[in-house]
Design an enzyme around this catalytic site. Structure first.
Site, PDB file in Angstrom:
ATOM      1  N   ASP A   1       0.250  -9.645  -7.981  1.00 46.93           N
ATOM      2  CA  ASP A   1       1.140 -10.256  -6.987  1.00 46.93           C
ATOM      3  C   ASP A   1       0.674 -11.693  -6.811  1.00 46.93           C
ATOM      4  O   ASP A   1      -0.485 -11.932  -6.459  1.00 46.93           O
ATOM      5  CB  ASP A   1       1.039  -9.525  -5.642  1.00 46.93           C
ATOM      6  CG  ASP A   1       1.524  -8.079  -5.734  1.00 46.93           C
ATOM      7  OD1 ASP A   1       2.273  -7.759  -6.678  1.00 46.93           O
ATOM      8  OD2 ASP A   1       1.146  -7.278  -4.855  1.00 46.93           O
TER       9      ASP A   1
ATOM     10  N   ASP B   1      10.080   1.810  -4.095  1.00 47.49           N
ATOM     11  CA  ASP B   1       8.998   1.622  -3.129  1.00 47.49           C
ATOM     12  C   ASP B   1       9.094   2.765  -2.143  1.00 47.49           C
ATOM     13  O   ASP B   1      10.083   2.867  -1.410  1.00 47.49           O
ATOM     14  CB  ASP B   1       9.158   0.290  -2.390  1.00 47.49           C
ATOM     15  CG  ASP B   1       9.023  -0.901  -3.329  1.00 47.49           C
ATOM     16  OD1 ASP B   1       8.025  -0.967  -4.062  1.00 47.49           O
ATOM     17  OD2 ASP B   1       9.911  -1.767  -3.324  1.00 47.49           O
TER      18      ASP B   1
END
Lengths: 222, 251
Positions: free
Chosen positions: B130, B11
């Site tokens: 998600d 990330d």
């Protein structure tokens, strides 16, 4: 362009960036010919590609003739993934599009046992190892082993059972030109070699050290 | 036999790898190129670079980071975060990405999946979902988990597949960064609903979490970030553990 440079054929099937980077990393000289005529100076030819067999339609008569002419002169030819399937006579994926036809046989869709089927070796084995949830998927995506069926210069120095990265739904048949096979529901040709012509169903440019070794083997034949 | 894949996620924010809990509270974990090299040495099967601030702050994927990683590592590389248009995807691919991961954009513009699959092939298109538990269903969220999308994860995965997605990256928002284990029930529900590979993400803590997600969760691949970044678990020792437990891996 020099006599020893490798022509990387761009026919719009996927991007060439990864193949170019891998070839650069092993010190190969590469050019992308804009037209069949530009193949004249090629020391060797690589046909890459991913996706649908129909994309090979862009490799028209002029390209086919130019590639066959170089092969006839003894220049090495490597097909990668879809590019390997194109070396055969054709594929069920696009029956009206002929392949290059330098290798005998027809490509077809991979067959895996239906869900819940317990009768095959693969199913029993994966069922044992992974519990009842395991099943095989198509496309075949990920790292799988290549099992050598006979000696071949393209696989020189590659460890037995080495794993490489696949992503495909169609397969080339097992023939006398098969030098390594892979199993995913069924056994198919993952590496082929016939004289100076070679093909790999996986992506050597994405297969870490094993993939680079295979590319080096090809480049060293140029 | 096809190996189960272990994927490391980087990330990235402002050129640094960061990691939070439940999508919040970020802390720095180092230089993306350095981490990528380490994981490659340890035998990681694939890398995902996510520009995590891209959606919210309209940042574009970090081409320089992608380029640096793609130049020296020859394993599949996926890039996500802020890919809203065909041009965004082209920028990632041109920089060296093999796959693009779409999350927020296809929820409002599902045709983008088909457009990119036609241009680059389905193998280059990951749809990242998600999701959060909502009773006995799994609700999809967009914009880094901040906005309810009013979609069911199983149904959205099926639609993504039919539109040309090549893989599903399924993240449990409930488990993300908690190290409480993957949401195996959600992973299995999605994996059984589609024929394309499903990458499980969110919650990796111990070695047994990976065994569980590959067996109970029917995952084709598992993605983790923090446990690799802080060297709590090396990729190599994880793979050896999986092999001992009968899970096929590349060692």
């Amino acid at each position: 362009m020099t006599a020893a440079s490798i022509a990387l054929i761009d026919y719009g099937a996927g991007n060439l960036t990864s193949v170019k980077k891998a070839l650069a990393a092993i010190g190969a000289r590469v050019f992308v010919p804009a037209s069949p005529g530009a193949l004249d100076g090629a020391g060797a030819i690589i046909v890459p590609g991913v996706g649908h067999f129909d994309a090979t339609r862009a490799l028209d008569r002029a390209w086919i003739d130019a590639i066959l002419e170089r092969v006839g002169e003894g220049r090495p030819l490597l097909g990668i993934c879809l590019g390997m399937q194109w070396l055969f006579e054709g594929s069920d994926e696009a029956p009206d599009v002929p392949g290059l036809g330098v290798l005998s046989g027809q490509c077809r869709r991979l067959r895996v046992p239906p869900e819940g089927h317990e009768g095959t070796k693969t199913r029993r084995r994966s069922g044992h190892e992974n519990g009842p949830e395991a099943r095989l998927k198509i496309p075949h995506v990920g790292w799988n082993s290549i099992d050598r069926t006979r000696d071949a210069s393209i696989l020189e120095g590659v460890a037995p059972g080495a794993q490489v990265y696949f992503t495909h739904s169609y397969i080339a048949p097992l023939t006398g030109d098969t030098v390594a096979s892979t199993e995913h529901g069924e056994v198919f040709a993952s590496v082929v070699e016939r004289g100076q012509i070679a093909g790999v169903q996986f992506h050597p440019e994405k297969s870490a050290e094993t993939g680079l070794k295979i590319l080096r083997n090809f480049v060293s034949s140029v | 036999m096809l190996s189960k894949r272990i994927i490391a996620c980087l990330d990235v924010r402002d050129g640094q790898v960061v990691k939070g809990i439940n999508f919040e509270g970020l802390r720095s974990a180092g230089d993306p190129g350095e981490l990528a090299r380490r994981y490659n040495r340890e035998g990681i099967d694939e890398l995902v670079i996510l520009d995590i601030t891209a959606t919210i702050e309209s940042r574009r994927a970090l081409a320089a980071t992608i380029h640096a990683v793609a130049r020296e590592l020859f394993i599949p590389l996926a890039v996500g975060g802020g890919i809203h248009t065909e041009a965004d995807a082209a920028a990632a691919v041109d920089a060296g990405a093999d796959k693009v991961s779409l999350n927020t954009a296809p929820l409002s513009n599902p045709a983008l999946i088909t457009t990119l699959a036609s241009r680059y092939g389905s193998q280059a298109v990951i749809v990242a979902i998600d999701a959060k538990r909502d009773g006995d269903r799994f609700a999809v969220y967009s914009r880094s988990g901040t906005t309810a999308a009013s979609r069911d994860a199983v149904e959205w995965a099926r639609e993504a597949e039919s539109r040309g997605a090549g893989e599903i990256l399924l993240t449990s928002i409930d488990r993300d960064g908690t190290k409480a284990g993957f949401d195996c029930e959600m992973t299995a529900a999605v994996s059984h609903a589609v024929s394309i590979p499903v990458i499980a993400s969110g919650g990796a803590g111990g070695l047994d979490d990976f065994v569980d997600v590959f067996t109970k969760g029917a995952a084709d691949a598992a993605l983790a970030a923090s446990i690799f970044h802080y060297a709590e678990t090396s990729v190599r020792s994880l793979k050896q553990y999986l092999k001992q437990h009968g899970i096929p891996v590349r060692i």
